[in-house]
Scaffold this active site. Sequence first.
Site, short mmCIF file in Angstrom:
data_model
loop_
_atom_site.label_atom_id
_atom_site.label_comp_id
_atom_site.label_asym_id
_atom_site.label_seq_id
_atom_site.Cartn_x
_atom_site.Cartn_y
_atom_site.Cartn_z
CG HIS A 72 -9.14 14.77 4.83
ND1 HIS A 72 -10.10 13.83 5.11
CD2 HIS A 72 -8.39 14.23 3.85
CE1 HIS A 72 -9.94 12.78 4.35
NE2 HIS A 72 -8.92 13.00 3.56
CE1 TYR A 202 -1.27 10.08 11.55
CE2 TYR A 202 -3.26 11.39 11.37
CZ TYR A 202 -1.98 11.07 10.92
OH TYR A 202 -1.45 11.75 9.86
N PRO A 294 6.78 9.11 9.19
CG PRO A 294 5.94 7.20 8.15
CD PRO A 294 7.11 7.70 8.90
CE LYS A 298 3.55 19.00 9.59
NZ LYS A 298 2.29 19.00 8.84
CE1 TYR A 386 -1.60 14.98 10.45
CE2 TYR A 386 -3.29 16.10 9.18
CZ TYR A 386 -2.54 14.97 9.45
OH TYR A 386 -2.70 13.84 8.70
P1 RFL Z 1 12.44 11.29 -3.39
O1 RFL Z 1 11.00 11.12 -3.59
O2 RFL Z 1 13.17 10.21 -2.68
O3 RFL Z 1 13.08 11.54 -4.82
C1 RFL Z 1 14.50 11.55 -5.02
C2 RFL Z 1 14.78 11.17 -6.46
O4 RFL Z 1 16.20 11.21 -6.68
C3 RFL Z 1 16.59 10.07 -7.41
N1 RFL Z 1 18.02 9.77 -7.15
C4 RFL Z 1 19.00 10.04 -8.01
N2 RFL Z 1 19.01 10.58 -9.22
C5 RFL Z 1 20.20 10.72 -9.85
N3 RFL Z 1 21.38 10.29 -9.31
C6 RFL Z 1 21.42 9.75 -8.10
N4 RFL Z 1 22.60 9.34 -7.57
C7 RFL Z 1 20.21 9.60 -7.39
N5 RFL Z 1 19.88 9.10 -6.17
C8 RFL Z 1 18.56 9.22 -6.04
C9 RFL Z 1 15.66 8.97 -6.92
O5 RFL Z 1 15.57 7.88 -7.85
C10 RFL Z 1 14.36 9.73 -6.77
O6 RFL Z 1 13.58 9.70 -7.95
O7 RFL Z 1 12.77 12.64 -2.59
P2 RFL Z 1 12.02 14.07 -2.63
O8 RFL Z 1 11.76 14.50 -4.06
O9 RFL Z 1 12.79 14.97 -1.74
O10 RFL Z 1 10.57 13.78 -2.02
C11 RFL Z 1 10.41 13.43 -0.67
C12 RFL Z 1 9.17 12.56 -0.47
O11 RFL Z 1 9.25 11.48 -1.39
C13 RFL Z 1 9.04 12.03 0.97
O12 RFL Z 1 9.40 13.02 1.90
C14 RFL Z 1 7.61 11.57 1.31
O13 RFL Z 1 7.23 10.48 0.52
C15 RFL Z 1 7.51 11.18 2.80
N6 RFL Z 1 6.20 10.65 3.18
C16 RFL Z 1 5.13 11.50 3.44
N7 RFL Z 1 5.28 12.85 3.32
C17 RFL Z 1 4.20 13.68 3.50
O14 RFL Z 1 4.37 14.92 3.40
N8 RFL Z 1 2.93 13.20 3.78
C18 RFL Z 1 2.71 11.87 3.91
O15 RFL Z 1 1.55 11.48 4.09
C19 RFL Z 1 3.83 10.96 3.78
N9 RFL Z 1 3.66 9.63 3.89
C20 RFL Z 1 6.01 9.27 3.29
C21 RFL Z 1 4.71 8.78 3.65
C22 RFL Z 1 7.06 8.36 3.02
C23 RFL Z 1 6.85 7.01 3.13
N10 RFL Z 1 7.96 6.15 2.82
C24 RFL Z 1 7.88 4.90 2.20
C25 RFL Z 1 9.31 6.62 2.97
C26 RFL Z 1 4.49 7.43 3.77
C27 RFL Z 1 5.55 6.53 3.54
C28 RFL Z 1 5.25 5.07 3.72
C1 PHB Z 2 -0.90 8.49 3.65
O1 PHB Z 2 -2.04 8.75 3.21
O2 PHB Z 2 -0.10 7.78 3.01
C2 PHB Z 2 -0.49 9.04 4.96
C3 PHB Z 2 -1.38 9.80 5.70
C4 PHB Z 2 -1.00 10.34 6.92
C5 PHB Z 2 0.27 10.10 7.39
C6 PHB Z 2 1.18 9.34 6.65
C7 PHB Z 2 0.80 8.81 5.42
O3 PHB Z 2 0.64 10.61 8.59
#
Ligand code: RFL
Ligand code: PHB
Length: 396
Positions: A72, A202, A294, A298, A386
């Site tokens: 993008h 957005y 989110p 980041k 961004y």
């Molecule tokens: P995770 O992915 O939560 O993984 C942690 C892992 O640890 C395990 N765990 C354990 N294992 C052993 N013993 C225990 N006691 C444990 N407790 C937990 C868990 O089962 C899991 O497998 O953390 P990690 O690896 O630091 O990754 C972080 C990302 O997942 C998170 O920051 C992103 O998903 C956030 N996020 C976004 N980030 C972006 O950079 N760009 C995006 O577009 C974006 N969109 C989002 C998002 C997060 C969202 N949600 C639902 C929180 C959109 C959404 C909706």
């Molecule tokens: C996504 O594609 O899930 C997404 C994109 C942009 C955001 C957050 C999530 O700021």
Amino acid sequence: MRTQVAIIGAGPSGLLLGQLLHKAGIDNIVIERQTGEYVLGRIRAGILEQITTDLLREAGVGQRLDAEGTVHHSIELVFAGTRHAIDVHGLTGGSVVTAYGQTEMTRDLMEARSAANLPTIYEAANVEVLDYDSNNPRVRYQKDGQTHEIACDFIAGCDGFHGVCRASVPKGAITEFEKVYPFGWLGVLADVPPVSPHAIVYANSERGFALCSMRSLTRSRYYVQCPLDDKVEDWSDQRFWDELRLRLDPEMASRVITGPTIEKSIAPLRSFVAEPMRFGRMFLAGDAAHIVPPTGAKGLNLAASDVKYLSGAFIEYYRDKTSAGIDSYSERCLRRVWKAERFSWWLTTLMHRFPDTAGFGQKIQEAELDYVVNSEAMSRSLAENYVGLPLNFGER
Ligand code: RFL
Ligand code: PHB
């Protein structure tokens, strides 16, 4: 069992760290509470900064990303019923972001890990991190009714916000900063072409925030701001599509292609930072140490930059026999983390309807939106944050 680095958590942070350490010849074991299928079932992030995509290539898992990720060059802001493009590529001297699902990135890392025969213990129960204040840290867990222990040089706490590593630190040794927002995001995944294959949209509308994103040219990801106490069952597919259209400008609304949703979930929005990120021989990385709302995309990218610093620090330790990288890990990460926290908070504040902000606050938000899209300086500030600040931003 003995290893050099015991990694708790097989999310993107843990798997990426494991892969980078393996490439550098450093032994590691990943210990995960859930099954691999469960980890892959979590639909989360989708937008990767260039720092993250470069790191995935460095880790040897860039092939599918390069073939299937969508680059993008711009994002779009919608407010007062009108669309405004922010030319992120032009404003940053050529940087881009890539749409590639966290699920796909995790799958690539899991496959690379099993192809290299690296040890991953799934379904590890009651994980405990022990003696990380000494030179002989240990990880204890239960699996198939038996207790196991791993002796290691270091523990990497990559276990997410609800993990055990941060929770094991005595209260007096850690400071936590938190802001909770008075709304959530309802997210939907559907096998329909995205409303725009070129931009991430957005929208700020009087009905609340909406976001149009994508996973591929045939799979869309959409979000709408919703009250925190809403339940997924309150939102039929029809209600979701109707609400999304009402929050976009009329031309874009007419281009939304609807279809059955394949995932629907509600996530709360939170800003959170734990300081420091190192406790003796245990290091926190990713969501274990910090959460962003989110809106700025980041979270996953910060996890990747923590892992970049941490893998570099371990590599220096083993190869060059210096602990300089380890000693500066927490400070370097937090400096970058707080910039992303600021940006995510700012964009969240700019784009959402807050229940208690009427009158003056509303007018200020409108003025700021107008300023962001009409001032090149403000557009550039948005764009450079961004795409992600450089890893060495502000360092001398
Ligand atoms: P995770 O992915 O939560 O993984 C942690 C892992 O640890 C395990 N765990 C354990 N294992 C052993 N013993 C225990 N006691 C444990 N407790 C937990 C868990 O089962 C899991 O497998 O953390 P990690 O690896 O630091 O990754 C972080 C990302 O997942 C998170 O920051 C992103 O998903 C956030 N996020 C976004 N980030 C972006 O950079 N760009 C995006 O577009 C974006 N969109 C989002 C998002 C997060 C969202 N949600 C639902 C929180 C959109 C959404 C909706
Ligand atoms: C996504 O594609 O899930 C997404 C994109 C942009 C955001 C957050 C999530 O700021």
